[in-house]
Design a protein around this motif. Structure first.
Motif, mmCIF file in Angstrom:
data_model
loop_
_atom_site.group_PDB
_atom_site.id
_atom_site.type_symbol
_atom_site.label_atom_id
_atom_site.label_comp_id
_atom_site.label_asym_id
_atom_site.label_seq_id
_atom_site.Cartn_x
_atom_site.Cartn_y
_atom_site.Cartn_z
ATOM 1 N N LEU A 37 -4.136 -4.477 7.933
ATOM 2 C CA LEU A 37 -4.275 -4.032 6.351
ATOM 3 C C LEU A 37 -5.796 -4.246 5.883
ATOM 4 C CD1 LEU A 37 -1.831 -7.306 5.882
ATOM 5 C CD2 LEU A 37 -1.591 -4.844 4.987
ATOM 6 N N GLU A 38 -6.627 -4.869 6.896
ATOM 7 C CA GLU A 38 -8.146 -4.674 6.379
ATOM 8 C C GLU A 38 -8.548 -3.147 6.521
ATOM 9 O OE1 GLU A 38 -11.544 -6.113 4.725
ATOM 10 O OE2 GLU A 38 -9.711 -7.041 4.853
ATOM 11 N N ALA A 39 -8.207 -2.723 7.544
ATOM 12 C CA ALA A 39 -8.558 -1.293 7.823
ATOM 13 C C ALA A 39 -7.828 -0.380 6.767
ATOM 14 C CB ALA A 39 -7.894 -0.737 9.126
ATOM 15 N N LYS A 40 -6.759 -0.634 6.196
ATOM 16 C CA LYS A 40 -6.049 0.153 5.180
ATOM 17 C C LYS A 40 -6.977 0.117 3.894
ATOM 18 C CE LYS A 40 -1.367 0.738 6.729
ATOM 19 N NZ LYS A 40 0.094 0.323 6.459
ATOM 20 N N LYS A 41 -7.773 -0.825 3.807
ATOM 21 C CA LYS A 41 -8.859 -0.796 2.678
ATOM 22 C C LYS A 41 -9.619 0.275 2.688
ATOM 23 C CE LYS A 41 -7.985 -5.888 1.927
ATOM 24 N NZ LYS A 41 -8.622 -7.050 1.868
ATOM 25 N N HIS A 42 -10.214 0.596 3.845
ATOM 26 C CA HIS A 42 -11.114 1.548 4.445
ATOM 27 C C HIS A 42 -10.694 2.980 4.145
ATOM 28 C CE1 HIS A 42 -13.639 -2.015 4.245
ATOM 29 N NE2 HIS A 42 -12.802 -2.519 5.054
ATOM 30 N N ILE A 45 -3.871 5.309 2.759
ATOM 31 C CA ILE A 45 -3.065 6.378 3.044
ATOM 32 C C ILE A 45 -1.950 6.260 1.825
ATOM 33 C CG2 ILE A 45 -3.560 6.187 5.430
ATOM 34 C CD1 ILE A 45 -1.078 4.506 5.815
ATOM 35 N N THR A 46 -2.159 5.701 0.769
ATOM 36 C CA THR A 46 -1.398 5.744 -0.298
ATOM 37 C C THR A 46 -2.258 6.147 -1.419
ATOM 38 O OG1 THR A 46 -1.547 3.316 -0.743
ATOM 39 C CG2 THR A 46 0.289 4.044 0.629
ATOM 40 N N GLU A 52 -5.742 14.203 2.561
ATOM 41 C CA GLU A 52 -6.512 12.871 2.711
ATOM 42 C C GLU A 52 -5.915 11.888 3.323
ATOM 43 O OE1 GLU A 52 -9.290 9.661 0.423
ATOM 44 O OE2 GLU A 52 -8.501 11.392 -0.690
ATOM 45 N N LYS A 53 -4.780 12.086 3.211
ATOM 46 C CA LYS A 53 -3.854 11.164 3.496
ATOM 47 C C LYS A 53 -3.751 11.529 5.521
ATOM 48 C CE LYS A 53 1.036 9.502 4.350
ATOM 49 N NZ LYS A 53 2.415 9.500 3.858
ATOM 50 N N ASP A 54 -3.525 12.588 5.700
ATOM 51 C CA ASP A 54 -3.296 12.856 7.077
ATOM 52 C C ASP A 54 -4.582 12.499 7.889
ATOM 53 O OD1 ASP A 54 -0.815 13.751 6.864
ATOM 54 O OD2 ASP A 54 -1.316 15.867 6.689
ATOM 55 N N LYS A 55 -5.883 12.902 7.038
ATOM 56 C CA LYS A 55 -7.013 12.642 7.682
ATOM 57 C C LYS A 55 -7.302 11.107 8.002
ATOM 58 C CE LYS A 55 -10.915 12.293 5.754
ATOM 59 N NZ LYS A 55 -11.863 12.472 4.639
#
Length: 164
Positions: A37-42, A45-46, A52-55
């Motif tokens: 969850l913390e990594a998804k802030k950085h 992917i949404t 950009e999402k794929d990268k």
């Protein structure tokens, strides 16, 4: 006996009072979810375009694989080495590294294999078995409006059904 929790503070407080000598571990699955969850802030992917999402998904997957390797290191030296390398390999993510330094590193002995293997836990490092049972019970109880006798009867019925 050990107790594995998801790091809920109220539960930890009660556990320390009622079972002060029982070893405590943190659920690795919950720990990984918190870091994810913390990594998804950085690495968003949404709300971003497909490219950009794929990268970002690739970067996120790589980071999480590295974090899993840190958690599953078999020795304390290996843990420290992998953790130090993780930190140096992500200089563009200082907030994420700070999150790990402040929130995960100080409690590493509760979830990292290098430390948890010092505690007899028979390979159980997650709370999923209990959570599955809890989910089944909640579904069977249906709502919180029944009295104590209703809860006891429904628990007995659930036990009978599962036994059969």
């Amino acid at each position: 006996m050990i107790i594995i929790t998801d790091n809920e503070q109220a539960l930890l407080n009660a556990m320390r009072t009622v079972y002060p000598r029982v070893p405590h571990l943190l659920c690795r699955w919950h720990n990984e979810k918190n870091v994810l969850l913390e990594a998804k802030k950085h690495w968003r992917i949404t709300g971003v375009d497909k490219e950009e999402k794929d990268k970002n998904q690739k970067l996120l997957d790589e980071f999480m694989a590295r974090w899993r390797a840190v958690m599953l290191a078999t020795s304390k030296d290996e843990f420290e080495s992998l953790y130090a390398k993780l930190k140096t390999d992500y200089p563009t993510q200082p907030a994420l590294i700070e999150y790990l330094d402040l929130n995960k590193y100080p409690i590493k002995h509760l979830f990292a294999r290098a430390w948890t293997d010092d505690v007899l836990h028979f390979g159980i490092t997650v709370t999923s078995r209990l959570e599955g049972g809890h989910s089944t019970l909640k579904e069977f109880l249906q709502n919180g409006r029944g009295g104590l006798l209703d809860v006891v009867n429904r628990c007995a019925d659930l036990h009978t059904i599962q036994y059969r």
